[in-house]
Design an enzyme around this catalytic site. Structure first.
Site, PDB file in Angstrom:
ATOM      1  N   ARG A 113       0.816  -1.134  -0.102  1.00 17.94           N
ATOM      2  CA  ARG A 113      -0.009   0.062   0.133  1.00 17.94           C
ATOM      3  C   ARG A 113       0.967   1.214   0.001  1.00 17.94           C
ATOM      4  NH1 ARG A 113      -5.189  -1.427   3.760  1.00 17.94           N
ATOM      5  NH2 ARG A 113      -6.307  -2.374   2.216  1.00 17.94           N
TER       6      ARG A 113
ATOM      7  N   LYS B 150     -16.411 -18.778   2.679  1.00 16.70           N
ATOM      8  CA  LYS B 150     -17.932 -18.722   2.919  1.00 16.70           C
ATOM      9  C   LYS B 150     -18.745 -18.165   1.795  1.00 16.70           C
ATOM     10  CE  LYS B 150     -17.962 -17.678   7.860  1.00 16.70           C
ATOM     11  NZ  LYS B 150     -18.294 -16.307   8.741  1.00 16.70           N
TER      12      LYS B 150
ATOM     13  N   GLY C 245      -8.504  -9.323   0.337  1.00 18.76           N
ATOM     14  CA  GLY C 245      -7.040  -9.139   1.205  1.00 18.76           C
ATOM     15  C   GLY C 245      -6.500 -10.356   0.941  1.00 18.76           C
TER      16      GLY C 245
ATOM     17  N   GLY D 119     -11.955  -5.207   1.543  1.00 15.32           N
ATOM     18  CA  GLY D 119     -13.325  -4.882   1.502  1.00 15.32           C
ATOM     19  C   GLY D 119     -13.877  -4.003   0.721  1.00 15.32           C
TER      20      GLY D 119
END
Ligand code: ADP
Ligand code: MG
Length: 392
Positions: free
Chosen positions: A36, A196, A349, A372
């Site tokens: 980043r 999930k 991520g 996110g």
């Protein structure tokens, strides 16, 4: 992109409030992943070339509105200084007299880094007075914090009420590539994994209609297998998502132009988690857990991907943190890297970390820095930090 960037505004000699996402972790003083920071350098350089004074602002971790010593921005400033080849002064405040005094001493091209903005509860509350205080040190707001663009916080959206706001170059690139996925050149493939179904169903619902190929792996594939009546042993699955999996499979079956692929073979671990071997999905013994896609499935996914023009991938295809269950994820990362002509975009991520680990990140068209934020964009959600940017 229909938003203004630093190329569309005059920043020469101006004081710039630069919101970045330097939410990075350190281990014993060593930065764990500086992607980043590195990705923000082009924007900083471009601003410096215009003679701007750069007042950078970031959050780090979840200090919960109070000072947490381990989450100060000073080590980040030090690392950024090394990358830039010039000292970056770290302040111990993000608003108030210390900031005013430091900014008054700045010269063209100088960079300072404000203290962790989440040391103030007003940041996450998007408090207007706090936003005004942040804005007061600058004349222009440049937002490069794509990783935080899904948060309507004071330093992300609030400051825009007091200063003209444009995208930095990283923000621009993130939006551009994610828009190329949301409006893909077909054939278009969606690769989904991760733990999930519930995390990914929003992406499926938003993008399945445009897809020609959907490859499902990772823990979420277990729910699809279970929905087909397959015995998955002690594998992770979501019983309350079986209906979702069935709906996706039914819809895919109705469309001739969509191929939905789920694993046909898997790598399993015995109940002790000691031994691993590959079996057909119909042969998972009781007590065993599925932790990766198998060889044949890797081959089949890879073959199907060859003709694609756009590919987006979110979610590791196995428990990639542990060998040998990283195989499927690494092989698919390599497959993407060597696709002849596709635009390839990786979001999430853990998936970004996996692609780095596979050593092919620079052969992927775009690896998003926003976990996110990229997932929300793929779900079709308008990010507050993008909405607030000035229109072109
Ligand atoms: P991202 O952060 O890229 O969006 P997710 O958070 O959705 O990805 O999923 C990442 C996690 O999913 C990883 O920690 C990985 O170990 C886990 N995972 C993937 N496949 C399996 C599996 N078969 N069983 C258990 N965990 C899995
Ligand atoms: Mg994750």
């Amino acid at each position: 992109m229909d938003k203004r960037t630093i190329r569309d505004i005059d920043v020469s000699g101006k004081r710039v409030f630069l919101r970045v996402d330097y939410n990075v972790q350190f281990d014993d003083g060593t930065i764990l992943d500086d992607m980043r920071l590195r990705e923000s350098i082009p924007t900083i350089r471009a601003l410096q070339e215009c003679g701007a004074k750069i007042i950078a602002c970031s959050h780090r971790g979840r200090p919960g509105g109070k000072v947490v010593e381990e989450l100060r921005n000073a080590p980040v400033a030090e690392h950024l200084g090394r990358l830039l080849g010039q000292p970056v002064r770290a302040l111990r405040a993000c608003v108030g007299p210390e900031v005013d005094a430091a900014v008054a001493e700045m010269h063209s091209g100088d960079v300072i880094l404000l203290e962790n903005v989440r040391f103030h509860a007003e940041e996450e509350d998007n408090d207007p007075e706090f936003a005004r205080a942040l804005a007061s040190c600058a004349e222009v707001f440049v937002c490069d914090a794509f990783g935080t663009a899904h948060r309507a916080h004071a330093s992300v959206v609030g400051v825009a009420n007091y200063l003209p706001v444009v995208a930095g170059l990283l923000m621009e690139r993130e939006i551009d590539y994610l828009e190329r996925v949301i409006h893909p050149v077909r054939p278009f493939a969606l690769i989904l994994g991760g733990a999930k179904v519930s995390d990914k169903i929003g992406i499926l619902e938003n993008l399945a209609a445009k897809a020609d190929l959907i490859c499902v792996g990772g823990g979420m594939a277990n729910t699809f297998l279970k929905a087909q009546g397959i015995d998955i042993g002690a594998s992770l699955a979501e019983n309350d998502r079986i209906e979702d999996a069935l709906r996706v499979m039914r819809q895919a079956a109705l469309r001739d132009d969509l191929r939905l692929m789920i694993p046909t073979d898997v790598v399993i671990a015995d109940p002790g988690g000691e031994r691993a071997n590959t079996v057909s999905v119909n042969r998972v013994p009781p007590g065993f857990r599925i932790l990766d896609i198998g060889r044949q499935t890797i081959e089949d996914f890879r073959d199907a991907l060859q003709t694609m023009n756009t590919v987006v991938w979110n979610g590791p295809l196995g428990f990639f943190e542990r060998e040998p269950f990283d195989r499927g994820t690494i092989e698919i990362a390599r497959a993407l890297a060597f696709l002849p002509h596709a635009i390839t975009v990786v979001g999430g991520g853990e998936t970004a970390a996996a692609v780095q680990r596979a050593g092919v990140a620079d052969r992927i068209s775009h690896v998003s820095t926003g976990g996110g934020a990229s997932l929300e964009m793929l779900q079709g959600i308008t990010l507050p930090g993008v909405a607030v940017l000035l229109d072109r």
